[in-house]
Design a protein around this motif. Structure first.
Motif, PDB file in Angstrom:
ATOM      1  N   GLN A 100       0.868  -1.181   0.000  1.00  0.00           N
ATOM      2  CA  GLN A 100       0.000   0.000   0.000  1.00  0.00           C
ATOM      3  C   GLN A 100       0.901   1.225   0.000  1.00  0.00           C
ATOM      4  O   GLN A 100       1.731   1.393   0.893  1.00  0.00           O
ATOM      5  CB  GLN A 100      -0.922  -0.002   1.217  1.00  0.00           C
ATOM      6  CG  GLN A 100      -2.007   1.067   1.160  1.00  0.00           C
ATOM      7  CD  GLN A 100      -2.935   0.988   2.363  1.00  0.00           C
ATOM      8  OE1 GLN A 100      -2.527   1.322   3.471  1.00  0.00           O
ATOM      9  NE2 GLN A 100      -4.163   0.535   2.136  1.00  0.00           N
ATOM     10  N   THR A 101       0.727   2.059  -1.013  1.00  0.00           N
ATOM     11  CA  THR A 101       1.623   3.189  -1.237  1.00  0.00           C
ATOM     12  C   THR A 101       0.828   4.480  -1.276  1.00  0.00           C
ATOM     13  O   THR A 101      -0.229   4.544  -1.901  1.00  0.00           O
ATOM     14  CB  THR A 101       2.404   3.025  -2.561  1.00  0.00           C
ATOM     15  OG1 THR A 101       3.047   1.755  -2.569  1.00  0.00           O
ATOM     16  CG2 THR A 101       3.447   4.119  -2.711  1.00  0.00           C
ATOM     17  N   CYS A 102       1.376   5.518  -0.611  1.00  0.00           N
ATOM     18  CA  CYS A 102       0.770   6.853  -0.631  1.00  0.00           C
ATOM     19  C   CYS A 102       1.454   7.667  -1.725  1.00  0.00           C
ATOM     20  O   CYS A 102       2.683   7.808  -1.730  1.00  0.00           O
ATOM     21  CB  CYS A 102       0.909   7.536   0.729  1.00  0.00           C
ATOM     22  SG  CYS A 102       0.120   9.146   0.817  1.00  0.00           S
ATOM     23  N   LEU A 103       0.675   8.215  -2.653  1.00  0.00           N
ATOM     24  CA  LEU A 103       1.202   8.995  -3.769  1.00  0.00           C
ATOM     25  C   LEU A 103       1.046  10.481  -3.455  1.00  0.00           C
ATOM     26  O   LEU A 103      -0.018  10.925  -3.005  1.00  0.00           O
ATOM     27  CB  LEU A 103       0.468   8.665  -5.066  1.00  0.00           C
ATOM     28  CG  LEU A 103       0.467   7.198  -5.500  1.00  0.00           C
ATOM     29  CD1 LEU A 103      -0.290   7.052  -6.807  1.00  0.00           C
ATOM     30  CD2 LEU A 103       1.875   6.687  -5.655  1.00  0.00           C
ATOM     31  N   TYR A 104       2.110  11.249  -3.721  1.00  0.00           N
ATOM     32  CA  TYR A 104       2.083  12.691  -3.529  1.00  0.00           C
ATOM     33  C   TYR A 104       1.989  13.381  -4.883  1.00  0.00           C
ATOM     34  O   TYR A 104       2.304  12.807  -5.925  1.00  0.00           O
ATOM     35  CB  TYR A 104       3.341  13.157  -2.788  1.00  0.00           C
ATOM     36  CG  TYR A 104       3.364  12.762  -1.334  1.00  0.00           C
ATOM     37  CD1 TYR A 104       2.951  13.638  -0.352  1.00  0.00           C
ATOM     38  CD2 TYR A 104       3.785  11.482  -0.950  1.00  0.00           C
ATOM     39  CE1 TYR A 104       2.958  13.275   0.986  1.00  0.00           C
ATOM     40  CE2 TYR A 104       3.791  11.103   0.388  1.00  0.00           C
ATOM     41  CZ  TYR A 104       3.381  12.009   1.344  1.00  0.00           C
ATOM     42  OH  TYR A 104       3.373  11.637   2.658  1.00  0.00           O
ATOM     43  N   ASN A 105       1.551  14.643  -4.836  1.00  0.00           N
ATOM     44  CA  ASN A 105       1.367  15.371  -6.085  1.00  0.00           C
ATOM     45  C   ASN A 105       2.707  15.693  -6.721  1.00  0.00           C
ATOM     46  O   ASN A 105       3.745  15.728  -6.067  1.00  0.00           O
ATOM     47  CB  ASN A 105       0.607  16.675  -5.831  1.00  0.00           C
ATOM     48  CG  ASN A 105       1.489  17.727  -5.156  1.00  0.00           C
ATOM     49  OD1 ASN A 105       2.104  17.457  -4.146  1.00  0.00           O
ATOM     50  ND2 ASN A 105       1.551  18.921  -5.716  1.00  0.00           N
ATOM     51  N   GLU A 106       2.677  15.959  -8.020  1.00  0.00           N
ATOM     52  CA  GLU A 106       3.842  16.404  -8.765  1.00  0.00           C
ATOM     53  C   GLU A 106       3.545  17.798  -9.307  1.00  0.00           C
ATOM     54  O   GLU A 106       2.413  18.104  -9.663  1.00  0.00           O
ATOM     55  CB  GLU A 106       4.165  15.453  -9.919  1.00  0.00           C
ATOM     56  CG  GLU A 106       4.519  14.042  -9.465  1.00  0.00           C
ATOM     57  CD  GLU A 106       4.814  13.135 -10.639  1.00  0.00           C
ATOM     58  OE1 GLU A 106       4.720  13.617 -11.778  1.00  0.00           O
ATOM     59  OE2 GLU A 106       5.137  11.961 -10.407  1.00  0.00           O
ATOM     60  N   TRP A 107       4.567  18.643  -9.366  1.00  0.00           N
ATOM     61  CA  TRP A 107       4.360  19.991  -9.891  1.00  0.00           C
ATOM     62  C   TRP A 107       5.411  20.275 -10.944  1.00  0.00           C
ATOM     63  O   TRP A 107       6.490  19.707 -10.947  1.00  0.00           O
ATOM     64  CB  TRP A 107       4.402  21.044  -8.789  1.00  0.00           C
ATOM     65  CG  TRP A 107       5.580  20.964  -7.877  1.00  0.00           C
ATOM     66  CD1 TRP A 107       5.736  20.152  -6.802  1.00  0.00           C
ATOM     67  CD2 TRP A 107       6.795  21.708  -7.974  1.00  0.00           C
ATOM     68  NE1 TRP A 107       6.941  20.348  -6.216  1.00  0.00           N
ATOM     69  CE2 TRP A 107       7.623  21.300  -6.894  1.00  0.00           C
ATOM     70  CE3 TRP A 107       7.263  22.697  -8.830  1.00  0.00           C
ATOM     71  CZ2 TRP A 107       8.869  21.829  -6.678  1.00  0.00           C
ATOM     72  CZ3 TRP A 107       8.514  23.229  -8.611  1.00  0.00           C
ATOM     73  CH2 TRP A 107       9.298  22.797  -7.549  1.00  0.00           C
ATOM     74  N   ARG A 108       5.070  21.182 -11.831  1.00  0.00           N
ATOM     75  CA  ARG A 108       5.954  21.520 -12.933  1.00  0.00           C
ATOM     76  C   ARG A 108       7.118  22.360 -12.442  1.00  0.00           C
ATOM     77  O   ARG A 108       6.921  23.381 -11.796  1.00  0.00           O
ATOM     78  CB  ARG A 108       5.190  22.299 -14.006  1.00  0.00           C
ATOM     79  CG  ARG A 108       4.110  21.470 -14.684  1.00  0.00           C
ATOM     80  CD  ARG A 108       4.728  20.444 -15.611  1.00  0.00           C
ATOM     81  NE  ARG A 108       3.700  19.571 -16.185  1.00  0.00           N
ATOM     82  CZ  ARG A 108       3.963  18.609 -17.040  1.00  0.00           C
ATOM     83  NH1 ARG A 108       5.203  18.374 -17.398  1.00  0.00           N
ATOM     84  NH2 ARG A 108       3.003  17.858 -17.527  1.00  0.00           N
ATOM     85  N   GLY A 109       8.335  21.900 -12.742  1.00  0.00           N
ATOM     86  CA  GLY A 109       9.516  22.608 -12.279  1.00  0.00           C
ATOM     87  C   GLY A 109      10.299  23.202 -13.427  1.00  0.00           C
ATOM     88  O   GLY A 109       9.731  23.785 -14.352  1.00  0.00           O
ATOM     89  N   ILE A 110      11.607  23.034 -13.393  1.00  0.00           N
ATOM     90  CA  ILE A 110      12.498  23.647 -14.373  1.00  0.00           C
ATOM     91  C   ILE A 110      12.210  23.092 -15.764  1.00  0.00           C
ATOM     92  O   ILE A 110      12.089  21.888 -15.966  1.00  0.00           O
ATOM     93  CB  ILE A 110      13.966  23.398 -13.972  1.00  0.00           C
ATOM     94  CG1 ILE A 110      14.206  23.975 -12.578  1.00  0.00           C
ATOM     95  CG2 ILE A 110      14.924  24.020 -14.965  1.00  0.00           C
ATOM     96  CD1 ILE A 110      15.572  23.670 -12.044  1.00  0.00           C
TER      97      ILE A 110
END
Length: 378
Positions: free
Chosen positions: A114-124
């Motif tokens: 069971q894995t908790c996924l975090y958000n991704e955001w646009r970077g460089i």
């Protein structure tokens, strides 16, 4: 790009280029050493797997009748391919293998995560990027893990009723298993006010829970690479720590080809990293050596310049007529003339102090000073 992203990028760039690239060069040198170490291990494993003999399960017993050399180092290195079966089934035991709780399929190995996924955001440059992931935190965080297994063996051509089989011993094995995913479900997490604050300040709020289940089903054909010996008259195969494979879906030829590709990649990667590190460290050494020599020359000049007035202090502080005294200290003879005004009003020590002021000016005419010159009597 956000302002804090630019600040972080600039800080990382300054850190990497510290000491005219010395830090970057040492970092690349460490990576190069690690790459060459992996290349050495990979090439050694490739040689061992190439030399290992591929046996049919029914021919394994002939291996032990050849000589006693197979008992050295825990057994002889062999490559065996067969189908997975629960040991209880081969032994005639009525005990059935494991059953998956989510998919209901039979298995000898079940891995539930069971894995908790975090958000991704646009970077460089628009890439999915997170500086905290670079510093060690992943966008995935494993919450729970469940591993269940029953003893299993490899049989030849699916004929599990025959007596020829090899026991797979997973004790102390850290190799990955050729598991098949049978259950995969993503459950979204409802947003809360706390999630909103995390989105503003942290960019690291959880977005979902991923449930996965992987199994090793009976009947699957796999390849085992390891040390084989006899246990109670039955062949048993164990893993080798210095080999990158133990159980795999690939055949021996495919394993050799895959390992040869990795070895070639590590070789050229080691050459590239070594060349870059040597070049950057050489450039950094030359630059820092040049700066050190310039600083040393400047320091020697400063010491000579500061010691010159003291060398002649006794001469300059003797009987000096009133008109020849320095107008600043009124102790030593006038010896230094300022340029471009040409006024001879200070001793060498006071002239040096005036010349090193923030705004050097002649004490007599207040004109800007460019330099000073020592005047000697004939």
């Amino acid at each position: 790009m956000a302002s804090y992203e630019r600040e972080i990028s600039a800080a990382v760039a300054r850190l990497a280029l510290a000491g005219d690239g010395a830090l970057l060069g040492f970092t690349l040198a460490i990576f190069a050493l690690q790459t060459w170490s992996k290349f050495r291990s990979s090439s050694s494993a490739l040689t061992k797997i190439r030399q290992a003999r591929a046996f049919r399960i029914s021919d394994l017993r002939s291996l032990f009748s050849e000589s006693d050399e197979n008992q050295a180092e825990g057994g002889k290195l062999v490559v065996v391919r067969g189908q997975v079966q629960a040991k209880s089934t081969v032994d005639g035991n009525s005990k059935v293998p494991l059953f998956s709780q989510d998919s209901g399929e039979k298995a000898v190995v079940i891995l539930s995560t069971q894995t908790c996924l975090y958000n991704e955001w646009r970077g460089i440059f628009g890439w999915n990027f997170d500086w905290r992931a670079l510093l060690g935190r992943s966008l995935k965080e494993q919450l729970t893990t469940s591993f269940r297994m029953v003893p299993f063996v490899l049989v030849e051509d699916g004929n599990w009723l025959c007596s020829d089989y090899v026991i797979v011993n997973l004790e102390n094995s850290r190799h990955s298993l050729p598991l098949t995913t049978v259950y995969h479900q993503l459950r979204p997490i409802q947003a809360t006010p706390f999630t909103f604050l995390q989105a503003i300040f942290g960019h690291g709020y959880p977005v979902g829970i991923l449930d996965e289940e992987k199994i090793l089903p009976p009947g699957k054909e796999i390849t085992a690479v390891g040390h084989c010996n006899l246990q109670c008259g039955v062949p048993e195969i164990r893993s080798c720590e210095w080999l990158p494979y133990f159980l795999s879906d690939l055949t021996k030829d495919q394993l050799v080809a895959d390992l040869a590709l990795q070895t070639r990649f590590l070789f050229w990667g080691g050459i590239l990293l070594s060349t870059l590190s040597v070049g950057i460290l050489s450039y950094s050494f030359i630059r820092n050596r040049s700066k050190w020599q310039e600083w040393r020359s400047w320091r020697q000049a400063q010491q000579q310049r500061s010691s010159t007035p003291e060398m002649t202090e006794n001469e300059e502080t003797g009987d000096v007529p009133d008109g020849q005294l320095c107008i600043i200290c009124l102790m030593r003879r006038k010896r230094s003339a300022f340029l471009p005004c040409g006024h001879l009003v200070c001793c060498a020590r006071c002239a040096a102090l005036v010349e090193h002021d923030a705004i050097p000016r002649c004490p007599l005419c207040r004109q800007d000073i460019q330099s000073s010159i020592r005047i000697y009597d004939s």
